[in-house]
Design an enzyme around this catalytic site. Structure first.
Site, short mmCIF file in Angstrom:
data_model
loop_
_atom_site.label_atom_id
_atom_site.label_comp_id
_atom_site.label_asym_id
_atom_site.label_seq_id
_atom_site.Cartn_x
_atom_site.Cartn_y
_atom_site.Cartn_z
CD GLU A 181 15.41 47.28 20.36
OE1 GLU A 181 14.60 46.90 21.21
OE2 GLU A 181 15.30 47.01 19.15
CG HIS B 96 10.01 53.20 17.72
ND1 HIS B 96 8.83 53.61 18.26
CD2 HIS B 96 10.28 52.00 18.29
CE1 HIS B 96 8.40 52.71 19.13
NE2 HIS B 96 9.26 51.72 19.15
#
Ligand code: NAP
Length: 483
Positions: free
Chosen positions: A210, A234
């Site tokens: 990210e 995830h």
């Protein structure tokens, strides 16, 4: 004929609702995919009318919705489905009003877009106030607990009121087109399926990076860290889908059973192996797109200047089974990385002997990209078209570009798929109880080993790919991260 349904969104004025849930529902309205008489109850704490709620919602979701799909006609149809109810979710007495609003017999879908600390109260109050009828479903957002014990506690409470086949634990990565395509790629293509093991694959990399920092989420995030925030859900889900055996059918049960086997076969990272197999990092100040950005401990919301919470983790994992014996899975995930990127890279072994005098023995790579530009790319070796160099080799890509090849002009958001599946009662893209608990078991052991071994958090510059130690983790095996 479809059953009449109510969708009840707890936390309808939160960030997730504005950025993901309502835009996804609007898109489904636009596509004509919402059941004709679906009613949407939006629940939150603010005192306001339905008219005020939809008037406030419109400017929030319009910029998020694909511009070519925004029309007043569809918005009006969507707004007409919505009813706002003011509620404090911690106050059981207030559930009576909800029960009365849903008096008719309909399938009910309760979507908990609230802080997880409220899951317990909400389920208990729904159960006691007579809101649960027949085929009531519940949708839970991550995180389910913060360790194995708390996860079990949440699961136990929810199980007191909902059967497992009515519980939909969301990991929105599973709703992404590319993730579903990974299953098709693996299980509908013989040449890929037969080369998907330790005999052909050297190693696998999974990156979830990210670009954003923690910013205002600091107080919450500082208690959590990157393993709990991203690895437990995830990364573990992607690992399972890459590594699992073919299920006998694409049913929820078939897929979940295979994923659980992988989680149980994951080699525990313990006190003896943690230093060699896992790296913790924390971002310092740096640059992003030419702008200076603060370090984790310099964020405005930072309240502990000595915090050693990890914002980055790199892991070398192994799966103890025949298919994956000797194949390392390198996992890395972090905040404030060089770019926003999620990809799985399957790195094949080199051929045993290179018969071409020019060029290296270049191994194939299969890159499965979830973001940006969802797609699948097979890196092949082919001949350079040239009269001068008779047999020069070049690396070229075979591209499965989803947008280009599908004829579509947009890829649906994961939440659109997931809403449709909850409505249809299909759990195959949702996470089962055993999976989430096995995943916590593995992550708990890693976190415990870090603590008992007092493993230091390594600093990295914001806007980079993590600490140098993460490079070393893979380079000491003679490999490098895919860039
Ligand atoms: N945001 C994301 O991108 C994202 C991604 C993945 C998972 N999640 C998960 O999704 C859930 C929601 O996240 P979020 O970012 O949307 O949180 P958020 O912005 O804090 O929104 C939470 C919502 O719940 C309401 N709420 C909180 N306590 C309440 C109470 N006692 N009674 C009534 N309403 C109450 C809030 O109302 P007020 O407006 O009155 O405070 C707000 O509408 C969390 O579990 C989060 O972990 C979020």
């Amino acid at each position: 004929m479809s059953q009449p349904m109510d969708l009840i969104i707890f936390g309808a004025k939160g960030d997730l609702s504005a950025r993901k849930l309502f835009p996804a529902l609007y898109h489904l309205e636009y596509c004509g995919l919402l059941p004709k008489d679906l009613r949407i109850f939006a629940l939150a704490r603010a005192e306001q009318t339905t008219e005020d709620f939809v008037a406030e919602l419109k400017p929030k979701i319009a910029p998020v919705v694909d511009a070519t799909r925004w029309t007043e006609k569809h918005w009006r149809a969507f707004a007409a489905r919505c009813a706002y109810l003011r509620m404090d979710f911690g106050d059981e007495d207030q559930y009576q009003a909800l029960a009365e609003r849903m008096a008719e017999s309909r399938t009910r879908i309760f979507y908990l877009a609230t802080p997880p600390s409220l899951f317990d109260d909400i389920c208990t109050s729904l159960g006691r106030s007579g809101c649960l009828e027949g085929d009531s479903r519940i949708v839970l957002e991550k995180p389910i607990g913060h360790d194995l014990d708390s996860c079990r506690q949440v699961n136990d409470t929810v199980a007191s009121y909902f059967s497992e086949d009515n519980i939909y634990r969301i990991d929105h990565y599973l709703g992404k087109e590319t993730v579903q395509n990974l299953l098709v790629l693996r299980f509908a293509n013989r040449f890929i399926n037969t080369q998907w093991d330790q005999s052909c694959i050297d190693h696998i990399q999974i990156t979830v990076a990210e670009a954003v920092g923690i910013e205002s989420r600091w107080p919450y995030y500082n208690k959590v860290g990157q393993v709990r925030d991203m690895v437990q859900n995830h990364l573990m889900q992607l690992l399972c889908l890459v590594a699992m055996e073919p299920p006998n059918a694409m049913t929820a049960e078939g897929i979940r059973d295979e994923k659980v086997k992988i989680l149980r076969a994951l080699r525990t990272i313990d006190d003896a192996t943690v230093a060699e197999h896992a790296v913790r990092g924390q971002y310092g100040a740096g640059w992003y797109h030419g702008e200076p950005v603060p370090g984790y401990l310099e964020e405005d919301a930072c309240s502990d200047a000595a915090s050693d919470t990890e914002t980055f983790v790199a892991i070398k994992a192994h799966i103890n089974n025949w298919r994956w014996a000797g194949v390392p899975f390198y996992l890395r995930t972090g905040k404030r990385m060089a770019e926003k990127l999620t990809e799985i890279v399957i790195c094949y072994k080199s051929l045993p002997h290179n018969i071409f005098s020019s060029g290296d023995n270049i191994p194939n790579r299969l890159v499965i990209r979830l973001q940006p530009n969802e797609g699948i790319e097979m890196q092949m070796v082919s001949k350079l078209h040239s009269l001068k160099d008779k047999m020069a080799l070049v690396r070229q890509n075979l591209n499965l570009d989803f947008l280009g090849s599908s004829g579509l002009d947009r890829i649906p958001d994961a939440y659109e798929r997931l809403f449709l599946d909850v409505i249809a009662g299909d759990q195959s893209l949702f996470v089962g109880r055993e999976e989430v608990e096995e995943s916590w078991r593995w992550c708990d052991a890693l976190i415990r080993a870090w603590h008992t071994q007092a493993v230091e958090v390594k600093s990295y510059h914001a806007g980079s790919w993590g600490p140098t130690k993460a490079e070393l983790l893979i380079e000491k095996d003679g490999r490098s991260w895919h860039e």
